[in-house]
Write an enzyme that holds these catalytic residues in place. Structure first.
Site, PDB file in Angstrom:
ATOM      1  N   CYS A  84      41.068  32.959  31.274  1.00 61.12           N
ATOM      2  CA  CYS A  84      40.544  34.329  31.225  1.00 61.12           C
ATOM      3  C   CYS A  84      41.687  35.349  31.112  1.00 61.12           C
ATOM      4  O   CYS A  84      42.406  35.354  30.138  1.00 61.12           O
ATOM      5  CB  CYS A  84      39.635  34.606  32.418  1.00 61.12           C
ATOM      6  SG  CYS A  84      38.613  36.096  32.221  1.00 61.12           S
ATOM      7  N   HIS A 194      35.605  30.635  31.488  1.00 66.87           N
ATOM      8  CA  HIS A 194      35.897  30.138  32.829  1.00 66.87           C
ATOM      9  C   HIS A 194      35.420  28.690  32.935  1.00 66.87           C
ATOM     10  O   HIS A 194      34.244  28.445  33.229  1.00 66.87           O
ATOM     11  CB  HIS A 194      35.180  30.990  33.886  1.00 66.87           C
ATOM     12  CG  HIS A 194      35.793  32.317  34.119  1.00 66.87           C
ATOM     13  ND1 HIS A 194      36.844  32.510  34.998  1.00 66.87           N
ATOM     14  CD2 HIS A 194      35.518  33.536  33.598  1.00 66.87           C
ATOM     15  CE1 HIS A 194      37.186  33.791  35.014  1.00 66.87           C
ATOM     16  NE2 HIS A 194      36.391  34.427  34.162  1.00 66.87           N
ATOM     17  N   GLU A 196      35.895  26.618  35.231  1.00 69.45           N
ATOM     18  CA  GLU A 196      35.465  26.323  36.607  1.00 69.45           C
ATOM     19  C   GLU A 196      34.033  26.763  36.881  1.00 69.45           C
ATOM     20  O   GLU A 196      33.439  26.379  37.894  1.00 69.45           O
ATOM     21  CB  GLU A 196      36.433  26.977  37.611  1.00 69.45           C
ATOM     22  CG  GLU A 196      36.287  28.467  37.802  1.00 69.45           C
ATOM     23  CD  GLU A 196      36.940  29.321  36.729  1.00 69.45           C
ATOM     24  OE1 GLU A 196      36.973  30.546  36.904  1.00 69.45           O
ATOM     25  OE2 GLU A 196      37.433  28.752  35.732  1.00 69.45           O
TER      26      GLU A 196
END
Length: 216
Positions: A84, A194, A196
């Site tokens: 990001c 992202h 995650e």
């Protein structure tokens, strides 16, 4: 067998808990360390450079803590994944906050989506670009192993990367404009999304990174 180590750089501007939790979920014989300590980062086998928030604030903390020097050393020596705003910080500059100089480790700039922003059929698109979008892989890279073409990843951003070296593009996404959504060069891989927060595909990417030797 000794555990390998992945360092998540903590300069106060990353979604560190989510990143560390996702890494722990996919880590096999890997120690996850969240740290701002330069020596610890340089001893790690792999490094993740995250980031959220305004680029001006991120760059201020990166400079204050000496993270700029650490990231430059890591980018020249070991596998690094930038996420990001971490990806945006690698570029030469950003249009955000009336223009901010970034680290200049990858060629190109970070641009504002625009207002209004419209899609192909003329509908108005919201900024920030927030939610799930397809990543279209443009190279056969080790970090794409086991991830289907055009898999959906989670994005949250109002500014997007445009590199001046098109050979560095690892994936694109479309949101009113063509986003250079992932870049790679040597041992560095950078993603605007992202991983995650991107369910199965994102965890696969993180797992691939933990097994990556830095060779493209």
């Amino acid at each position: 067998m000794a555990k390998s180590t992945v360092a998540v750089i903590d300069y106060g501007m990353g979604n560190l808990h989510s990143v560390a939790s996702a890494l722990a979920h996919v880590a096999d014989n890997v120690k996850v360390v969240v740290t701002a300590d330069a020596e610890t980062i340089m001893r790690a086998d792999r490094v993740i450079f995250p980031g959220v928030g305004a680029i001006r604030d991120c760059m201020a903390e990166i400079g204050r803590l000496g993270v700029d020097q650490v990231v430059a050393e890591v980018a020249a020596s070991k596998p690094m994944l930038a996420i990001c705003v971490g990806m945006q910080a690698l570029m030469h500059s950003s249009e955000e906050n009336n223009g901010v100089a970034c680290l200049g480790l990858l060629p190109g700039e970070v641009k504002f989506f625009g207002d209004p922003l419209t899609g192909d059929n003329g509908e108005k698109l919201k900024v920030p670009h927030m939610g799930w979008n397809q990543l279209h892989q443009t190279v056969d890279h080790p970090l794409w192993a086991g991830i289907e073409q055009d898999s959906r990843f989670y994005f949250v951003h109002s500014y997007y990367v445009q590199t001046t070296d098109l050979s560095l593009i690892a994936a694109t996404a479309d949101y009113g404009v063509n986003i250079h959504a992932a870049l790679y060069r040597d041992n560095v891989f950078a993603a605007q999304c992202h991983p995650e927060k991107s369910s199965t595909a994102g965890l696969q990417l993180l797992g691939n990174f933990l097994r990556w030797d830095g060779q493209s």
